[in-house]
Design a protein around this motif. Structure first.
Motif, PDB file in Angstrom:
ATOM      1  N   GLY A 125      23.314  23.942  25.083  1.00  0.00           N
ATOM      2  CA  GLY A 125      21.924  24.407  25.052  1.00  0.00           C
ATOM      3  C   GLY A 125      21.301  24.450  26.436  1.00  0.00           C
ATOM      4  N   LEU A 126      21.600  23.455  27.254  1.00  0.00           N
ATOM      5  CA  LEU A 126      21.097  23.418  28.631  1.00  0.00           C
ATOM      6  C   LEU A 126      21.653  24.596  29.438  1.00  0.00           C
ATOM      7  CD1 LEU A 126      19.561  21.598  30.797  1.00  0.00           C
ATOM      8  CD2 LEU A 126      21.836  20.783  31.378  1.00  0.00           C
ATOM      9  N   GLN A 127      22.946  24.850  29.295  1.00  0.00           N
ATOM     10  CA  GLN A 127      23.547  25.979  30.001  1.00  0.00           C
ATOM     11  C   GLN A 127      22.939  27.296  29.531  1.00  0.00           C
ATOM     12  OE1 GLN A 127      27.732  25.524  29.197  1.00  0.00           O
ATOM     13  NE2 GLN A 127      28.024  24.151  30.940  1.00  0.00           N
ATOM     14  N   TRP A 128      22.697  27.410  28.240  1.00  0.00           N
ATOM     15  CA  TRP A 128      22.082  28.642  27.727  1.00  0.00           C
ATOM     16  C   TRP A 128      20.680  28.814  28.299  1.00  0.00           C
ATOM     17  CZ3 TRP A 128      17.665  29.298  24.730  1.00  0.00           C
ATOM     18  CH2 TRP A 128      17.462  30.580  24.237  1.00  0.00           C
ATOM     19  N   ALA A 129      19.887  27.736  28.313  1.00  0.00           N
ATOM     20  CA  ALA A 129      18.502  27.821  28.778  1.00  0.00           C
ATOM     21  C   ALA A 129      18.421  28.197  30.256  1.00  0.00           C
ATOM     22  CB  ALA A 129      17.783  26.500  28.538  1.00  0.00           C
ATOM     23  N   PHE A 130      19.350  27.712  31.065  1.00  0.00           N
ATOM     24  CA  PHE A 130      19.348  28.015  32.492  1.00  0.00           C
ATOM     25  C   PHE A 130      20.187  29.246  32.839  1.00  0.00           C
ATOM     26  CE2 PHE A 130      18.334  23.360  33.383  1.00  0.00           C
ATOM     27  CZ  PHE A 130      17.007  23.630  33.589  1.00  0.00           C
ATOM     28  N   ARG A 131      20.700  29.934  31.814  1.00  0.00           N
ATOM     29  CA  ARG A 131      21.537  31.126  32.001  1.00  0.00           C
ATOM     30  C   ARG A 131      22.742  30.838  32.896  1.00  0.00           C
ATOM     31  NH1 ARG A 131      17.532  33.499  29.770  1.00  0.00           N
ATOM     32  NH2 ARG A 131      16.248  35.232  30.112  1.00  0.00           N
ATOM     33  N   MET A 132      23.348  29.711  32.683  1.00  0.00           N
ATOM     34  CA  MET A 132      24.505  29.319  33.482  1.00  0.00           C
ATOM     35  C   MET A 132      25.768  29.940  32.889  1.00  0.00           C
ATOM     36  SD  MET A 132      23.528  25.305  33.941  1.00  0.00           S
ATOM     37  CE  MET A 132      24.981  24.875  34.855  1.00  0.00           C
ATOM     38  N   HIS A 133      26.741  30.165  33.727  1.00  0.00           N
ATOM     39  CA  HIS A 133      28.073  30.640  33.345  1.00  0.00           C
ATOM     40  C   HIS A 133      27.984  31.930  32.536  1.00  0.00           C
ATOM     41  CE1 HIS A 133      29.332  26.940  35.110  1.00  0.00           C
ATOM     42  NE2 HIS A 133      28.716  26.225  34.208  1.00  0.00           N
ATOM     43  N   GLY A 134      28.508  31.952  31.339  1.00  0.00           N
ATOM     44  CA  GLY A 134      28.558  33.186  30.556  1.00  0.00           C
ATOM     45  C   GLY A 134      27.271  33.544  29.857  1.00  0.00           C
ATOM     46  N   PHE A 135      26.217  32.746  30.011  1.00  0.00           N
ATOM     47  CA  PHE A 135      24.951  33.018  29.328  1.00  0.00           C
ATOM     48  C   PHE A 135      24.011  33.876  30.160  1.00  0.00           C
ATOM     49  CE2 PHE A 135      26.163  28.890  27.341  1.00  0.00           C
ATOM     50  CZ  PHE A 135      26.436  29.409  26.092  1.00  0.00           C
ATOM     51  N   ASP A 136      24.451  34.381  31.289  1.00  0.00           N
ATOM     52  CA  ASP A 136      23.612  35.206  32.148  1.00  0.00           C
ATOM     53  C   ASP A 136      23.849  36.674  31.817  1.00  0.00           C
ATOM     54  OD1 ASP A 136      22.009  36.271  34.087  1.00  0.00           O
ATOM     55  OD2 ASP A 136      23.291  35.698  35.768  1.00  0.00           O
ATOM     56  N   GLU A 137      22.986  37.242  30.990  1.00  0.00           N
ATOM     57  CA  GLU A 137      23.162  38.642  30.591  1.00  0.00           C
ATOM     58  C   GLU A 137      22.730  39.624  31.666  1.00  0.00           C
ATOM     59  OE1 GLU A 137      19.355  37.023  29.038  1.00  0.00           O
ATOM     60  OE2 GLU A 137      21.379  36.530  28.495  1.00  0.00           O
ATOM     61  N   SER A 138      22.137  39.141  32.764  1.00  0.00           N
ATOM     62  CA  SER A 138      21.733  40.054  33.832  1.00  0.00           C
ATOM     63  C   SER A 138      22.905  40.376  34.758  1.00  0.00           C
ATOM     64  CB  SER A 138      20.595  39.453  34.656  1.00  0.00           C
ATOM     65  OG  SER A 138      21.052  38.326  35.378  1.00  0.00           O
ATOM     66  N   ARG A 139      23.975  39.590  34.658  1.00  0.00           N
ATOM     67  CA  ARG A 139      25.146  39.829  35.502  1.00  0.00           C
ATOM     68  C   ARG A 139      25.885  41.054  34.979  1.00  0.00           C
ATOM     69  NH1 ARG A 139      30.397  37.998  34.885  1.00  0.00           N
ATOM     70  NH2 ARG A 139      29.706  36.584  33.265  1.00  0.00           N
TER      71      ARG A 139
END
Length: 155
Positions: A125-139
């Motif tokens: 959840g923390l990684q998702w909230a900070f858009r870390m790793h694969g959770f960054d849809e802007s990449r």
């Protein structure tokens, strides 16, 4: 003496800033082993295997990288609970070593196993909230993680 001039070009990222996500809400949903995005779907498909995506909202979890952080956090949490209790019992009652081991080891093992999945969910959840790793849809899809994305020049 050299004279310095201001650059005529400004570098900016290619995409617009994305809206912030609620970190505490995402971690709380992760602690409940629910999707950090919708709070409904399950994060895990097995005890510690993160699902590929949310069954409700379709959030992709395949890019998460919790690695060893949940285990380290569980060690710290359980240690901060068990060690003071063990020291208190030892100083006030002085039970035998065999009795202490027969109590502390199973309690430590059970607490660790109970906490491991919720803590890993909170890390996801923390990684998702900070858009870390694969959770960054802007990449962009063609840019691999860990590489420097191309920047556009605004004149």
């Amino acid at each position: 003496m050299e004279s310095r001039t201001m650059p005529t070009e400004t570098w900016t990222s290619a995409s617009q800033p994305l809206p912030k996500r609620d970190v505490w809400q995402a971690m709380a949903r992760g602690l409940r082993c629910r999707c950090p995005n919708c709070g409904e779907g399950r994060v895990f498909r097995a005890f510690l295997k993160v699902a590929d995506n949310c069954s409700v909202c379709g959030q992709d979890f395949s890019g998460h990288r919790a690695d060893d952080l949940p285990a380290y956090l569980v060690i710290v949490i359980v240690g901060h609970i068990i060690v003071p209790i063990a020291l208190w019992i030892e100083t006030d009652y002085a039970p035998s070593i065999a009795l202490q081991l027969s109590v502390y080891l199973p309690v430590t093992l059970i607490m660790s196993l109970v906490l491991l999945q919720p803590v890993k969910g909170a890390v996801v959840g923390l990684q998702w909230a900070f858009r870390m790793h694969g959770f960054d849809e802007s990449r962009p899809a063609d840019v691999e993680e860990g590489t420097i994305a191309k920047l556009t020049v605004v004149k």
